[in-house]
Design a protein around this motif. Structure first.
Motif, PDB file in Angstrom:
ATOM      1  N   VAL A   2       0.839  -1.198   0.000  1.00  0.00           N
ATOM      2  CA  VAL A   2       0.000   0.000   0.000  1.00  0.00           C
ATOM      3  C   VAL A   2       0.872   1.246   0.000  1.00  0.00           C
ATOM      4  O   VAL A   2       0.609   2.202  -0.739  1.00  0.00           O
ATOM      5  CB  VAL A   2      -0.942  -0.010   1.226  1.00  0.00           C
ATOM      6  N   ASN A  69      -2.156  -4.013   6.095  1.00  0.00           N
ATOM      7  CA  ASN A  69      -2.471  -3.131   4.973  1.00  0.00           C
ATOM      8  C   ASN A  69      -3.393  -1.991   5.402  1.00  0.00           C
ATOM      9  O   ASN A  69      -3.237  -0.856   4.960  1.00  0.00           O
ATOM     10  CB  ASN A  69      -3.116  -3.915   3.835  1.00  0.00           C
ATOM     11  N   TYR A  73      -2.691   2.022   5.209  1.00  0.00           N
ATOM     12  CA  TYR A  73      -3.631   2.946   4.568  1.00  0.00           C
ATOM     13  C   TYR A  73      -4.003   4.069   5.535  1.00  0.00           C
ATOM     14  O   TYR A  73      -4.048   5.236   5.149  1.00  0.00           O
ATOM     15  CB  TYR A  73      -4.878   2.191   4.117  1.00  0.00           C
ATOM     16  N   GLN A  77      -3.500   8.047   5.128  1.00  0.00           N
ATOM     17  CA  GLN A  77      -4.655   8.940   5.182  1.00  0.00           C
ATOM     18  C   GLN A  77      -4.523  10.005   6.280  1.00  0.00           C
ATOM     19  O   GLN A  77      -4.854  11.166   6.058  1.00  0.00           O
ATOM     20  CB  GLN A  77      -5.934   8.146   5.391  1.00  0.00           C
ATOM     21  N   TRP A 126     -11.475   5.154   5.230  1.00  0.00           N
ATOM     22  CA  TRP A 126     -10.707   3.977   5.662  1.00  0.00           C
ATOM     23  C   TRP A 126     -11.596   2.802   6.033  1.00  0.00           C
ATOM     24  O   TRP A 126     -11.194   1.648   5.879  1.00  0.00           O
ATOM     25  CB  TRP A 126      -9.736   4.332   6.786  1.00  0.00           C
ATOM     26  N   TRP A 129     -12.541   1.024   2.825  1.00  0.00           N
ATOM     27  CA  TRP A 129     -11.344   0.416   2.264  1.00  0.00           C
ATOM     28  C   TRP A 129     -10.932  -0.796   3.087  1.00  0.00           C
ATOM     29  O   TRP A 129     -10.503  -1.813   2.542  1.00  0.00           O
ATOM     30  CB  TRP A 129     -10.222   1.453   2.213  1.00  0.00           C
TER      31      TRP A 129
END
Length: 156
Positions: A2, A69, A73, A77, A126, A129
């Motif tokens: 990522v 992961n 992320y 973010q 998030w 995701w």
């Protein structure tokens, strides 16, 4: 993977190179599940190894991988906001370019752009995701476990 995707801005193009992080996740997890199952099948046990035990182990491994992961992320973010804003802006720009090429009335274009922008905002949050990431990792682990387990059972 990522972090590689975001820091190298691979999301900007639609090429094979931009798909490498996703494919890397699939290959690494698949290889990890394969090696995990092969190693626990080689252990001497009083009872034969069941599919349930194998599945629990590989799904746990997939969940841990997905959590790493998701953590990466979230790091991008919340801690690397300039990188994440660039990702968001690139997504919105690509969407606007695509919609402006369509044969629609100006009002319909404006409405469609607002609708798609809202959708992009929801999809890059998030939580959404994370769900997609967990589903992907668990499904890969499930398929790999079944394939390896069945292949090894036929050999025995």
């Amino acid at each position: 993977m990522v972090l590689i995707n975001f820091f190298n801005q691979l999301y900007m193009q639609r090429t094979f190179l931009s798909a490498v992080p996703v494919l890397g996740n699939v290959v690494i997890l698949g290889l990890g599940v394969y090696l995990f199952i092969k190693s626990i099948m080689a252990l001497p046990m009083k009872k034969p190894l069941s599919l349930g035990k194998t599945l629990i182990g590989s799904l746990s491994m997939a969940l841990i991988s997905a959590l790493f992961n998701i953590g990466a992320y979230q790091h991008v973010q919340f801690n690397r906001t300039e990188v994440f804003q660039h990702y968001r802006n690139a997504s919105v720009k690509n969407m606007k370019t695509k919609i402006n090429k369509e044969d629609l009335s100006p009002e319909k274009k404006k409405e469609t752009i607002l609708e798609h922008t809202k959708s992009i905002e929801e999809n890059i949050h998030w939580g959404m995701w994370a769900r997609v990431e967990i589903y992907m990792f668990l499904s890969i682990a499930l398929v790999m476990t079944l394939l390896v387990y069945i292949a090894n059972q036929k050999k025995a």
